[in-house]
Scaffold this motif. Structure first.
Motif, mmCIF file in Angstrom:
data_model
loop_
_atom_site.group_PDB
_atom_site.id
_atom_site.type_symbol
_atom_site.label_atom_id
_atom_site.label_comp_id
_atom_site.label_asym_id
_atom_site.label_seq_id
_atom_site.Cartn_x
_atom_site.Cartn_y
_atom_site.Cartn_z
ATOM 1 N N LEU A 16 15.990 38.058 57.559
ATOM 2 C CA LEU A 16 16.378 37.983 56.122
ATOM 3 C C LEU A 16 17.883 37.479 56.215
ATOM 4 O O LEU A 16 18.777 38.121 56.983
ATOM 5 N N VAL A 17 18.214 36.632 55.303
ATOM 6 C CA VAL A 17 19.511 36.057 55.169
ATOM 7 C C VAL A 17 19.982 36.103 53.835
ATOM 8 O O VAL A 17 19.405 35.289 52.999
ATOM 9 N N GLY A 18 21.370 36.646 53.429
ATOM 10 C CA GLY A 18 21.654 36.576 51.997
ATOM 11 C C GLY A 18 22.696 35.484 51.968
ATOM 12 O O GLY A 18 23.515 35.170 52.812
ATOM 13 N N VAL A 19 22.543 34.349 50.846
ATOM 14 C CA VAL A 19 23.381 33.341 50.679
ATOM 15 C C VAL A 19 23.934 33.469 49.224
ATOM 16 O O VAL A 19 23.530 34.141 48.302
ATOM 17 N N ASP A 20 25.406 33.293 49.163
ATOM 18 C CA ASP A 20 25.818 33.021 47.865
ATOM 19 C C ASP A 20 26.328 31.762 47.604
ATOM 20 O O ASP A 20 27.280 31.670 46.472
ATOM 21 N N GLY A 21 26.444 30.717 48.268
ATOM 22 C CA GLY A 21 27.122 29.668 48.005
ATOM 23 C C GLY A 21 28.469 29.336 48.758
ATOM 24 O O GLY A 21 29.076 28.333 48.624
ATOM 25 N N VAL A 45 15.485 33.188 53.087
ATOM 26 C CA VAL A 45 16.731 33.055 52.703
ATOM 27 C C VAL A 45 16.550 33.576 51.031
ATOM 28 O O VAL A 45 15.666 33.046 50.289
ATOM 29 N N VAL A 46 17.575 34.435 50.722
ATOM 30 C CA VAL A 46 17.579 35.260 49.457
ATOM 31 C C VAL A 46 19.060 35.225 48.913
ATOM 32 O O VAL A 46 20.043 35.311 49.419
ATOM 33 N N ASN A 47 18.917 34.507 47.643
ATOM 34 C CA ASN A 47 20.438 34.923 46.760
ATOM 35 C C ASN A 47 19.699 35.822 45.727
ATOM 36 O O ASN A 47 18.855 35.748 45.133
ATOM 37 N N VAL A 48 20.823 36.926 45.513
ATOM 38 C CA VAL A 48 20.344 38.025 44.339
ATOM 39 C C VAL A 48 21.752 37.458 43.517
ATOM 40 O O VAL A 48 22.786 37.391 43.484
ATOM 41 N N VAL A 49 21.145 37.673 42.264
ATOM 42 C CA VAL A 49 21.895 37.289 40.778
ATOM 43 C C VAL A 49 22.206 38.644 40.239
ATOM 44 O O VAL A 49 21.239 39.559 40.098
ATOM 45 N N ASP A 50 23.519 39.035 40.114
ATOM 46 C CA ASP A 50 23.758 40.220 39.591
ATOM 47 C C ASP A 50 24.393 39.876 38.124
ATOM 48 O O ASP A 50 25.434 39.075 38.116
ATOM 49 N N GLU A 51 23.547 39.807 36.971
ATOM 50 C CA GLU A 51 23.810 39.246 35.848
ATOM 51 C C GLU A 51 24.922 40.326 35.333
ATOM 52 O O GLU A 51 25.451 39.960 34.320
ATOM 53 N N LEU A 52 25.011 41.217 35.789
ATOM 54 C CA LEU A 52 26.452 42.224 35.184
ATOM 55 C C LEU A 52 27.896 42.154 35.813
ATOM 56 O O LEU A 52 28.587 42.642 35.427
ATOM 57 N N GLU A 73 20.177 29.261 42.631
ATOM 58 C CA GLU A 73 19.147 28.208 43.038
ATOM 59 C C GLU A 73 19.894 27.138 43.870
ATOM 60 O O GLU A 73 19.469 26.535 44.845
ATOM 61 N N ALA A 74 21.042 26.861 43.472
ATOM 62 C CA ALA A 74 21.776 25.603 44.281
ATOM 63 C C ALA A 74 22.260 26.231 45.691
ATOM 64 O O ALA A 74 22.188 25.672 46.664
ATOM 65 N N ALA A 75 22.640 27.670 45.623
ATOM 66 C CA ALA A 75 22.833 28.046 46.879
ATOM 67 C C ALA A 75 21.797 28.298 47.853
ATOM 68 O O ALA A 75 21.881 27.995 49.137
ATOM 69 N N VAL A 76 20.680 28.404 47.343
ATOM 70 C CA VAL A 76 19.244 28.596 48.265
ATOM 71 C C VAL A 76 18.890 27.357 48.546
ATOM 72 O O VAL A 76 18.611 27.066 49.789
ATOM 73 N N GLU A 96 14.218 32.238 47.885
ATOM 74 C CA GLU A 96 14.009 33.032 46.767
ATOM 75 C C GLU A 96 15.460 33.486 45.934
ATOM 76 O O GLU A 96 16.361 33.622 46.722
ATOM 77 N N VAL A 97 15.424 33.253 44.827
ATOM 78 C CA VAL A 97 16.352 33.774 43.875
ATOM 79 C C VAL A 97 16.021 35.224 43.205
ATOM 80 O O VAL A 97 14.759 35.064 42.142
ATOM 81 N N LEU A 98 16.593 36.088 43.471
ATOM 82 C CA LEU A 98 16.208 37.235 42.683
ATOM 83 C C LEU A 98 17.321 38.172 41.863
ATOM 84 O O LEU A 98 18.413 37.662 41.967
ATOM 85 N N VAL A 99 16.885 39.005 41.063
ATOM 86 C CA VAL A 99 17.955 39.642 40.178
ATOM 87 C C VAL A 99 18.262 41.099 40.468
ATOM 88 O O VAL A 99 17.321 41.904 40.765
#
Length: 285
Positions: A16-21, A45-52, A73-76, A96-99
């Motif tokens: 598992l690898v976290g990406v943020d751009g 490959v996962v980007n986690v969107v923190d909407e807050l 989505e662009a980062a992934v 994936e892009v998750l929240v």
């Protein structure tokens, strides 16, 4: 990029690898890709969107969720493009892009992975002195071993030193960290260096503690040498400030592994090493 995955994919071993751009995120992808290639595992490959989460500036500005999702989505997509360019099989990659809260969610997902790789994002200046909140939270709570890597402190390719180091305390010695170090050394065809730092605050008695710690570690690793004759196991006991000594050690190794005892928070020494290490840092409970 999908919101859900087929069961047969979820059951296969994955890195598992976290990406943020960021550059650190891409650094993490390259590291995770090499692990997946060498171990025959899949890549997640996962980007986690923190909407807050506000975007820092002169004022805190909360961006619209759709903007954050597009950025995720662009980062992934950038990460997947890098993986494809390296010739990694597309059927072994999931994006994936998750929240959620990035650190917390990556830690939760780590229960379904053999390894979690994250970048320690730092923009520059004083920020380079501190560990990012996402990598710190993920490292504190992950269910699997964690690799933290930063493009700012480790701009060069890693893996050419031929040495994996495990930093240990002597009471008790972190057996999981040692076992992981052995596995890494075997997979890499590298030497294993077991490192212990005696604080220089012990003054004139420090030399005695160094000798005692060296003898104790030599006795402890003797069975390890017998079980793994293919791995050269070295013992190194240093006298000095733990953070300074381990950061200096990181210049000469491919991976520096730190054991975190169960139910313990990441103390100042571990945070300091994470923030300044010149090699990837591995954390395991």
């Amino acid at each position: 990029m999908s919101e859900s995955e087929p069961d047969q994919v979820a059951e296969r071993p994955r890195v598992l690898v976290g990406v943020d751009g960021s550059k650190d995120g891409l650094r993490a992808v390259r590291y995770a890709l090499r692990v997946a290639e060498s171990t025959g595992t899949d890549l997640w490959v996962v980007n986690v969107v923190d909407e807050l989460a506000p975007m820092s500036g002169m004022w805190d500005v909360v961006l619209a969720p759709e903007i954050l999702h597009r950025a995720g989505e662009a980062a992934v997509a950038e990460a997947l493009s890098l993986v494809a360019a390296e010739g990694f099989p597309a059927e072994r990659v999931t994006g994936e892009v998750l929240v959620g809260r990035p650190g917390d969610l990556l830690a939760e997902l780590s229960g379904r992975a053999r390894l979690l790789v994250v970048g320690r994002r730092s923009a520059g200046g004083l920020e380079r002195m501190f560990v990012g909140s996402t990598s710190l939270s993920a490292a504190m709570h992950a269910a699997c071993p964690v690799i933290v890597i930063s493009a700012s402190s480790t701009p060069q390719d890693t893996g050419d030193r031929g040495v994996v180091a495990v930093a240990v305390s002597t009471r008790p010695i972190h057996e999981s960290a040692l076992e992981w170090g052995v596995r890494e050394a075997v997979e890499r065809g590298a030497r294993l260096r077991v490192v212990h730092v005696v604080p220089e605050t012990l003054g004139v008695e420090g030399a005695g503690f160094v000798a005692a710690a060296t003898a104790g570690l030599e006795e402890h690793v003797a069975p390890l040498r017998q079980r793994h004759p293919e791995v050269g196991v070295e013992v190194e006991v240093l006298l000095g400030d733990p953070v300074d000594a381990l950061v200096a050690e990181s210049r000469a190794v491919d991976l520096l592994i730190l054991g975190v005892h169960h139910h313990a928070v990441l103390g100042g020494s571990i945070r300091g090493v994470m923030a300044h290490s010149h090699s990837p840092v591995g954390l395991i409970r």
